[in-house]
Design a protein around this motif. Structure first.
Motif, PDB file in Angstrom:
ATOM      1  N   GLU A 139      59.384  -2.361  59.223  1.00 29.61           N
ATOM      2  CA  GLU A 139      60.687  -2.047  58.633  1.00 29.61           C
ATOM      3  C   GLU A 139      60.950  -2.882  57.385  1.00 29.61           C
ATOM      4  O   GLU A 139      61.445  -2.373  56.386  1.00 29.61           O
ATOM      5  CB  GLU A 139      61.808  -2.277  59.662  1.00 29.61           C
ATOM      6  CG  GLU A 139      61.860  -1.218  60.733  1.00 29.61           C
ATOM      7  CD  GLU A 139      62.969  -1.468  61.752  1.00 29.61           C
ATOM      8  OE1 GLU A 139      64.006  -2.062  61.393  1.00 29.61           O
ATOM      9  OE2 GLU A 139      62.789  -1.064  62.908  1.00 29.61           O
ATOM     10  N   ILE A 140      60.606  -4.164  57.439  1.00 30.76           N
ATOM     11  CA  ILE A 140      60.820  -5.049  56.295  1.00 30.76           C
ATOM     12  C   ILE A 140      59.977  -4.598  55.101  1.00 30.76           C
ATOM     13  O   ILE A 140      60.459  -4.565  53.968  1.00 30.76           O
ATOM     14  CB  ILE A 140      60.516  -6.515  56.679  1.00 30.76           C
ATOM     15  CG1 ILE A 140      61.547  -7.011  57.698  1.00 30.76           C
ATOM     16  CG2 ILE A 140      60.502  -7.418  55.443  1.00 30.76           C
ATOM     17  CD1 ILE A 140      61.178  -8.323  58.384  1.00 30.76           C
ATOM     18  N   VAL A 141      58.726  -4.218  55.359  1.00 30.76           N
ATOM     19  CA  VAL A 141      57.857  -3.733  54.269  1.00 30.76           C
ATOM     20  C   VAL A 141      58.432  -2.464  53.654  1.00 30.76           C
ATOM     21  O   VAL A 141      58.463  -2.320  52.432  1.00 30.76           O
ATOM     22  CB  VAL A 141      56.418  -3.492  54.778  1.00 30.76           C
ATOM     23  CG1 VAL A 141      55.609  -2.726  53.755  1.00 30.76           C
ATOM     24  CG2 VAL A 141      55.736  -4.802  55.080  1.00 30.76           C
ATOM     25  N   LYS A 142      58.908  -1.540  54.498  1.00 25.57           N
ATOM     26  CA  LYS A 142      59.483  -0.286  53.984  1.00 25.57           C
ATOM     27  C   LYS A 142      60.668  -0.548  53.058  1.00 25.57           C
ATOM     28  O   LYS A 142      60.930   0.220  52.139  1.00 25.57           O
ATOM     29  CB  LYS A 142      59.928   0.613  55.141  1.00 25.57           C
ATOM     30  CG  LYS A 142      58.786   1.278  55.855  1.00 25.57           C
ATOM     31  CD  LYS A 142      59.294   2.134  57.017  1.00 25.57           C
ATOM     32  CE  LYS A 142      58.125   2.663  57.826  1.00 25.57           C
ATOM     33  NZ  LYS A 142      58.555   3.374  59.039  1.00 25.57           N
ATOM     34  N   LEU A 143      61.376  -1.657  53.327  1.00 17.65           N
ATOM     35  CA  LEU A 143      62.545  -2.002  52.518  1.00 17.65           C
ATOM     36  C   LEU A 143      62.202  -3.038  51.444  1.00 17.65           C
ATOM     37  O   LEU A 143      63.085  -3.678  50.884  1.00 17.65           O
ATOM     38  CB  LEU A 143      63.670  -2.517  53.428  1.00 17.65           C
ATOM     39  CG  LEU A 143      64.182  -1.486  54.435  1.00 17.65           C
ATOM     40  CD1 LEU A 143      65.104  -2.131  55.456  1.00 17.65           C
ATOM     41  CD2 LEU A 143      64.884  -0.332  53.728  1.00 17.65           C
ATOM     42  N   ASN A 144      60.908  -3.169  51.148  1.00 17.97           N
ATOM     43  CA  ASN A 144      60.403  -4.056  50.098  1.00 17.97           C
ATOM     44  C   ASN A 144      60.720  -5.527  50.323  1.00 17.97           C
ATOM     45  O   ASN A 144      60.885  -6.292  49.370  1.00 17.97           O
ATOM     46  CB  ASN A 144      60.896  -3.615  48.710  1.00 17.97           C
ATOM     47  CG  ASN A 144      60.360  -2.261  48.346  1.00 17.97           C
ATOM     48  OD1 ASN A 144      59.172  -1.998  48.502  1.00 17.97           O
ATOM     49  ND2 ASN A 144      61.237  -1.384  47.887  1.00 17.97           N
ATOM     50  N   GLY A 145      60.796  -5.932  51.588  1.00 15.06           N
ATOM     51  CA  GLY A 145      61.040  -7.336  51.900  1.00 15.06           C
ATOM     52  C   GLY A 145      59.748  -8.125  51.960  1.00 15.06           C
ATOM     53  O   GLY A 145      58.651  -7.570  51.999  1.00 15.06           O
ATOM     54  N   ASN A 146      59.881  -9.433  51.989  1.00 17.48           N
ATOM     55  CA  ASN A 146      58.749 -10.350  52.019  1.00 17.48           C
ATOM     56  C   ASN A 146      58.353 -10.633  53.470  1.00 17.48           C
ATOM     57  O   ASN A 146      59.148 -11.149  54.242  1.00 17.48           O
ATOM     58  CB  ASN A 146      59.127 -11.655  51.313  1.00 17.48           C
ATOM     59  CG  ASN A 146      57.984 -12.639  51.259  1.00 17.48           C
ATOM     60  OD1 ASN A 146      56.963 -12.489  51.911  1.00 17.48           O
ATOM     61  ND2 ASN A 146      58.163 -13.673  50.457  1.00 17.48           N
ATOM     62  N   ILE A 147      57.121 -10.288  53.837  1.00 17.26           N
ATOM     63  CA  ILE A 147      56.650 -10.519  55.205  1.00 17.26           C
ATOM     64  C   ILE A 147      55.575 -11.605  55.274  1.00 17.26           C
ATOM     65  O   ILE A 147      54.856 -11.721  56.260  1.00 17.26           O
ATOM     66  CB  ILE A 147      56.139  -9.216  55.856  1.00 17.26           C
ATOM     67  CG1 ILE A 147      55.012  -8.593  55.032  1.00 17.26           C
ATOM     68  CG2 ILE A 147      57.288  -8.246  56.098  1.00 17.26           C
ATOM     69  CD1 ILE A 147      54.265  -7.487  55.741  1.00 17.26           C
ATOM     70  N   GLY A 148      55.495 -12.434  54.242  1.00 17.43           N
ATOM     71  CA  GLY A 148      54.490 -13.484  54.181  1.00 17.43           C
ATOM     72  C   GLY A 148      54.547 -14.477  55.326  1.00 17.43           C
ATOM     73  O   GLY A 148      53.537 -15.084  55.665  1.00 17.43           O
ATOM     74  N   LYS A 149      55.692 -14.644  55.946  1.00 18.50           N
ATOM     75  CA  LYS A 149      55.826 -15.569  57.073  1.00 18.50           C
ATOM     76  C   LYS A 149      55.494 -14.918  58.411  1.00 18.50           C
ATOM     77  O   LYS A 149      55.530 -15.572  59.448  1.00 18.50           O
ATOM     78  CB  LYS A 149      57.255 -16.122  57.130  1.00 18.50           C
ATOM     79  CG  LYS A 149      57.603 -17.008  55.967  1.00 18.50           C
ATOM     80  CD  LYS A 149      59.013 -17.525  56.089  1.00 18.50           C
ATOM     81  CE  LYS A 149      59.350 -18.402  54.885  1.00 18.50           C
ATOM     82  NZ  LYS A 149      60.721 -18.902  54.956  1.00 18.50           N
TER      83      LYS A 149
END
Length: 163
Positions: A139-149
């Motif tokens: 979901e975070i990726v779909k909303l262009n969020g940072n998932i590096g953590k």
């Protein structure tokens, strides 16, 4: 005698929570079989072959974990059948929060009914990884969020390419 544990899951995609369980399992067992489930009752973002490659890249390329101690396989059978195939009587499961426990408890009970020689071992991921779920990561990726953590670099690349 070498001790092998089965760590089943969908790994769609693998997260640091999953990786935490694998690392902890490696301290307890000689070998971990990461079973990437491919049953048809779920809809996956990545197909089985893609998920296996993502797990391999995360564990072996990004994290440089020992290839001799981890085997990644796809399976469509019962987890207890996977245990039989790899001569293991241990199923590893990760717990994030109390909300996971009821489902996992029922699953462990069913597996025990299917094969009374199989034990389920629950491992907690570290506190910083307990909130992570594959669903939230997608979901975070779909909303262009940072998932590096939340997951490895190669997994992030695969997610961005797919979405």
């Amino acid at each position: 005698m070498s001790k092998t544990a089965i760590y089943p899951g969908t790994f769609d995609p693998i997260t640091f929570g999953h990786i935490d369980v694998i690392k902890k399992g490696l301290k307890l067992f000689d070998k971990i079989i990461v079973g990437v489930s491919d049953v048809n009752n779920k809809s996956y973002l990545f197909n089985s072959e893609e998920r296996i490659q993502i797990v391999k890249d995360a564990l072996f390329k990004d994290l440089k974990l020992n290839k001799k101690k981890i085997v990644i396989v796809s399976f469509t059978s019962l987890t207890t059948d996977l245990c039989k195939k790899y001569k293991s009587n241990i199923i590893l499961r990760g717990l994030r929060a109390v909300s996971d426990f009821e489902y996992e408890f029922q699953l462990a009970g069913m597996n025990r009914k299917l094969n009374s020689n199989i034990e389920t071992l629950f491992l907690m991921s570290d506190v910083e990884n307990q909130i992570i779920s594959s669903r939230f990561v997608k979901e975070i990726v779909k909303l262009n969020g940072n998932i590096g953590k939340f997951t490895t670099k190669s997994t992030i690349k695969s997610l961005k390419e797919k979405l």
